[in-house]
Design an enzyme around this catalytic site. Structure first.
Site, PDB file in Angstrom:
ATOM      1  N   GLU A 100      33.267 -49.573 -27.699  1.00 32.50           N
ATOM      2  CA  GLU A 100      32.182 -48.676 -28.114  1.00 32.50           C
ATOM      3  C   GLU A 100      31.064 -49.394 -28.859  1.00 32.50           C
ATOM      4  OE1 GLU A 100      32.974 -45.403 -30.816  1.00 32.50           O
ATOM      5  OE2 GLU A 100      34.528 -46.540 -31.827  1.00 32.50           O
TER       6      GLU A 100
ATOM      7  N   TRP B 178      32.837 -33.578 -53.754  1.00 33.07           N
ATOM      8  CA  TRP B 178      33.639 -33.608 -52.538  1.00 33.07           C
ATOM      9  C   TRP B 178      34.956 -32.975 -52.938  1.00 33.07           C
ATOM     10  CZ3 TRP B 178      32.296 -35.397 -47.742  1.00 33.07           C
ATOM     11  CH2 TRP B 178      33.320 -35.607 -46.811  1.00 33.07           C
TER      12      TRP B 178
ATOM     13  N   HIS C 189      53.509 -53.910 -14.324  1.00 33.46           N
ATOM     14  CA  HIS C 189      53.280 -52.802 -13.391  1.00 33.46           C
ATOM     15  C   HIS C 189      51.814 -52.695 -12.995  1.00 33.46           C
ATOM     16  CE1 HIS C 189      57.415 -51.608 -14.028  1.00 33.46           C
ATOM     17  NE2 HIS C 189      57.211 -51.812 -15.324  1.00 33.46           N
TER      18      HIS C 189
ATOM     19  N   GLU D 219      43.451 -48.069 -30.181  1.00 36.14           N
ATOM     20  CA  GLU D 219      42.317 -47.944 -31.099  1.00 36.14           C
ATOM     21  C   GLU D 219      41.509 -49.256 -31.132  1.00 36.14           C
ATOM     22  OE1 GLU D 219      40.666 -45.787 -32.350  1.00 36.14           O
ATOM     23  OE2 GLU D 219      39.594 -46.643 -34.041  1.00 36.14           O
TER      24      GLU D 219
ATOM     25  N   LYS E 270      37.504 -49.475 -30.246  1.00 37.98           N
ATOM     26  CA  LYS E 270      36.509 -50.034 -31.183  1.00 37.98           C
ATOM     27  C   LYS E 270      35.673 -51.090 -30.484  1.00 37.98           C
ATOM     28  CE  LYS E 270      36.232 -47.820 -33.675  1.00 37.98           C
ATOM     29  NZ  LYS E 270      36.982 -46.652 -33.950  1.00 37.98           N
TER      30      LYS E 270
ATOM     31  N   LYS F 122      27.660 -39.305 -33.597  1.00 39.24           N
ATOM     32  CA  LYS F 122      28.740 -39.209 -34.593  1.00 39.24           C
ATOM     33  C   LYS F 122      29.552 -37.930 -34.414  1.00 39.24           C
ATOM     34  CE  LYS F 122      30.966 -40.898 -38.106  1.00 39.24           C
ATOM     35  NZ  LYS F 122      31.930 -41.956 -37.746  1.00 39.24           N
TER      36      LYS F 122
ATOM     37  N   ASN G 100      34.601 -38.013 -61.392  1.00 37.72           N
ATOM     38  CA  ASN G 100      34.939 -38.471 -60.044  1.00 37.72           C
ATOM     39  C   ASN G 100      36.362 -38.999 -60.105  1.00 37.72           C
ATOM     40  OD1 ASN G 100      34.925 -39.550 -57.435  1.00 37.72           O
ATOM     41  ND2 ASN G 100      34.170 -41.519 -58.169  1.00 37.72           N
ATOM     42  N   GLY G 101      37.250 -38.464 -59.280  1.00 34.32           N
ATOM     43  CA  GLY G 101      38.646 -38.920 -59.299  1.00 34.32           C
ATOM     44  C   GLY G 101      39.579 -37.737 -59.209  1.00 34.32           C
TER      45      GLY G 101
ATOM     46  N   CYS H 244      33.317 -38.148 -55.121  1.00 34.37           N
ATOM     47  CA  CYS H 244      32.240 -37.387 -55.747  1.00 34.37           C
ATOM     48  C   CYS H 244      31.256 -38.412 -56.294  1.00 34.37           C
ATOM     49  CB  CYS H 244      32.746 -36.560 -56.925  1.00 34.37           C
ATOM     50  SG  CYS H 244      33.939 -35.313 -56.464  1.00 34.37           S
TER      51      CYS H 244
ATOM     52  N   ARG I 284      28.722 -39.546 -50.957  1.00 34.60           N
ATOM     53  CA  ARG I 284      30.040 -39.462 -51.572  1.00 34.60           C
ATOM     54  C   ARG I 284      30.609 -38.040 -51.531  1.00 34.60           C
ATOM     55  NH1 ARG I 284      30.938 -43.942 -54.744  1.00 34.60           N
ATOM     56  NH2 ARG I 284      32.515 -42.842 -55.924  1.00 34.60           N
TER      57      ARG I 284
HETATM   58  O1  M6R Z   1      34.831 -36.138 -35.375  1.00 30.73           O
HETATM   59  P1  M6R Z   1      36.023 -36.388 -34.497  1.00 30.73           P
HETATM   60  O2  M6R Z   1      37.085 -37.160 -35.188  1.00 30.73           O
HETATM   61  O3  M6R Z   1      36.558 -35.132 -33.908  1.00 30.73           O
HETATM   62  O4  M6R Z   1      35.468 -37.275 -33.323  1.00 30.73           O
HETATM   63  C1  M6R Z   1      36.278 -37.683 -32.280  1.00 30.73           C
HETATM   64  C2  M6R Z   1      35.648 -38.803 -31.508  1.00 30.73           C
HETATM   65  O5  M6R Z   1      34.411 -38.399 -30.984  1.00 30.73           O
HETATM   66  C3  M6R Z   1      35.467 -40.061 -32.366  1.00 30.73           C
HETATM   67  O6  M6R Z   1      36.662 -40.482 -32.908  1.00 30.73           O
HETATM   68  C4  M6R Z   1      34.877 -41.196 -31.507  1.00 30.73           C
HETATM   69  O7  M6R Z   1      35.822 -41.608 -30.579  1.00 30.73           O
HETATM   70  C5  M6R Z   1      34.407 -42.341 -32.398  1.00 30.73           C
HETATM   71  N1  M6R Z   1      33.193 -42.864 -31.887  1.00 30.73           N
HETATM   72  C6  M6R Z   1      35.372 -43.444 -32.489  1.00 30.73           C
HETATM   73  O8  M6R Z   1      34.941 -44.519 -33.234  1.00 30.73           O
END
Ligand code: M6R
Length: 607
Positions: free
Chosen positions: A487, A74, A503, A480, A484, A602, A100-101, A2, A27
């Site tokens: 992307e 939040w 394999h 993951e 990262k 996003k 906040n907390g 928050c 926040r």
């Molecule tokens: O909002 P979501 O977690 O559902 O989104 C899923 C993916 O689109 C998201 O994790 C995407 O892979 C990111 N760019 C990863 O960094």
């Protein structure tokens, strides 16, 4: 979680508070409110929704008062609503607070206060503080706040006003940020200096237990015992852009550095009298005990959090767990019965495929839990229960802090299922919870020294492809890590369970080919070392993420990134952090825009 602001001075407070809250909207933004001293009384105005909603409402009020506090929320305890929006007030309405907390012992305090005749207007943990201050008030607001906070267990940043002390704001904190500053027109307080940067560059970051009394004339500081102290003033040169990024060059780095806080906030209040508590899920232990199959459905990074959860759910609760990308799950005919639990994980809470999969699962009779970062998002609304990750708004397209929030939340869910199924004893759950909590400090330690990560990144920046490998938990982490890297740096990266090398993937390796290996101490450590030897023999340039103290690994790797020793179950939390930093450092070295990589958004709200 928050954002809180406060101002007292020569100017009208309304506009200053709204401006500060707008800067703090990152926040949280499910509701907002202000309390302004107006003609000898407190005027409290709250609205559900974003700060803009509150701002429009306040235009009609046109408050003239020059002292007030504000909050952008939040939700943690109590759904997003006007009643649960801060500021919260005492029974007499003469004391208002913003917080906040999380107050962990709020339920017992609330019972106690109600027994003494206090009536409550919200479902929040925060409101107890207003009533405690009311009981303690005897003409000295600072002393009353000190008495009230002595009763609190949990985390708090608080700003308090009382209509009997015009022009005064009392602020204090524990495990929650509070910044205080003095400008030409008055005194300011906020959760983050970004809210006051136009007024002052000289700020005091309050330490735990310290209190400040803000008036139009100046600011006094007190230690925990109530003795006056001289504060340490920090001068900040940041411009607005830098301030929004917390002094970091990009949001991704800022968000990576927020992760210890995310872990702490995610765990706060979850262990009650030695037992795991996730009340939002609204399922009795008996109902949880009936669960005989778990599906985790998600996309991208959220899917990787699911892969980590599978390991934990199966190990601790002994329930079969499948993890599926939502776009596949929705188009096949998965086996779902009334005892199937579907866990939908989504940072944004609006990913189209994940939503479609939720709807499908519910039609087929499954109970659906959502794990999301966005309060009131479609995933939250359409699930039977929801756990909010405590990442706060994530701006960089590449998920980092929301991923750690998801992993921490899913770990809690795995412990909850194990508790219901009897897979772990109470003592084991307590021990695991405490080790999980320790990962916040371990991540802090990783963030303190990133030299080895930067060095490895520079060595890899000109590669055209890279391979991430791991086994067990390490395999999930490597997926993951590869996502990262690709992307944000546009460097092709693939992840493989290391046992699969022979394999196929090993054919990729030639002189200088980067292999990034999760080689932490785990039950399969020796196996991964064999994979490193095989790769090295073929000329690979090896970057190993290894456990502190493992000197032997240096024989097999060109670059070693050490991380603190943790139980294998929690290695995803610690080992993912250097991989985030590695990807970012490679991307920066390649001149990429790390916050807004090409072709990505996003939220993915279309198929
Ligand atoms: O909002 P979501 O977690 O559902 O989104 C899923 C993916 O689109 C998201 O994790 C995407 O892979 C990111 N760019 C990863 O960094």
């Amino acid at each position: 979680m928050c954002g809180i602001v406060g101002y007292t001075g020569a100017e009208r407070a309304q506009g200053i508070l709204i401006e500060g809250l707008t800067r703090l909207e990152y926040r949280g933004y499910d509701s907002a409110g202000v309390a302004i001293q107006e003609g000898g009384a407190l005027e409290v105005v709250c609205r559900k929704g974003k700060v803009g909603e509150l701002s429009r409402t306040l235009e009609d009020f046109d408050l003239k008062g020059t002292c007030g506090i504000g909050h952008t929320r939040w939700a943690t305890h109590g759904k997003p609503s006007e009643a649960n929006a801060h500021p919260h007030t005492s029974c007499a309405g003469d004391i208002a607070i913003v917080h906040n907390g999380i107050i962990e012992n709020f339920a017992e305090l609330r019972d106690e206060l109600m027994a003494r005749g206090h009536s409550f207007a919200s479902d929040t943990d925060t409101e107890v503080v207003a009533h405690l201050v009311e009981e303690a008030y005897d003409g000295d607001l600072r002393a009353a706040v000190a008495d009230a906070t002595a009763r609190l267990v949990g985390a708090y940043g608080l700003a308090v006003v009382c209509d009997r002390e015009p022009g005064t704001i009392i602020v204090t904190r524990k495990d929650s940020p509070i910044v205080v500053g003095r400008g030409a027109e008055g005194s300011y307080v906020a959760s983050d200096m970004i809210a006051m940067i136009d007024a002052t560059r000289d700020v005091v970051v309050l330490a735990d237990g310290q209190t400040a009394r803000l008036t139009a004339e100046g600011i006094e500081y007190f230690d925990e015992a109530g003795e006056p102290i001289e504060p340490t003033v920090t001068h900040v040169d940041w411009d607005i852009d830098m301030a929004e990024k917390g002094g970091h060059p990009d949001f991704m780095l800022k968000e990576i550095y927020e992760q210890p806080r995310v872990i702490r906030d995610t765990l706060a209040g979850r262990l009650v009298s030695g037992a795991l508590a996730i009340d939002e899920l609204d399922m009795t232990p008996e109902e949880l005990d009936l669960v005989d199959r778990v599906y985790v459905i998600a996309c991208g990074t959220s899917y990787h959090a699911g892969l980590i959860a599978k390991n934990l759910i199966e190990a601790w609760a002994r329930i079969p767990c499948e993890v599926e990308v939502a776009s596949e799950f929705r188009y096949r005919n998965p086996i779902i019965t009334p005892t199937t639990l579907v866990v939908a994980v989504s940072q944004s809470g609006e990913t189209a495929d994940t939503l479609a999969a939720i709807r499908d699962a519910r039609v087929k009779g499954a109970k659906v839990f959502g794990i999301t970062n966005v309060v009131g998002s479609p995933v939250a609304r359409e699930s039977d229960g929801v756990i909010y990750t405590k990442a706060n708004k994530e701006i960089a397209v590449a998920s980092t802090k929301s991923f750690l929030g998801q992993v921490a939340s899913l770990t809690l869910l795995a412990l909850l299922l194990a508790q219901a199924k009897g897979g772990l004893t109470t003592a084991q759950i307590r021990l695991l919870f405490s080790e999980l909590a320790d990962t916040a400090e371990q991540v802090e330690a990783i963030l303190e020294d990133t030299a080895a990560i930067d060095e490895a990144a520079l060595a890899c920046k000109d590669a055209t492809s890279a391979l991430f490998i791991g086994r067990g938990m390490g395999a999930a982490i490597s997926y993951e890590g590869a996502l990262k890297l690709k992307e944000i740096s546009y460097l092709h990266a693939e992840a493989y369970a290391a046992g699969e090398m022979k394999h196929g993937p090993i054919a990729l390796i030639d002189e200088g080919f980067p292999v990034i290996a999760i080689a932490t101490k785990s039950p399969v450590y020796d196996k991964i070392v064999s994979n490193l030897q095989e790769s090295k023999a073929r000329g690979a340039m090896i970057v190993a993420v290894a456990t502190e103290g493992d000197e032997d690994i240096r024989k097999h790797a060109d670059h070693v990134i050490y991380i603190p020793k943790v139980r294998d179950a929690f290695s995803a939390i610690t080992a993912s952090v250097p991989l985030q930093l590695f990807a970012r450092a490679v991307a920066v070295a390649r001149g990429c825009d790390v916050d807004q990589p090409r072709n990505l958004a996003k939220s993915v709200t279309v198929e």
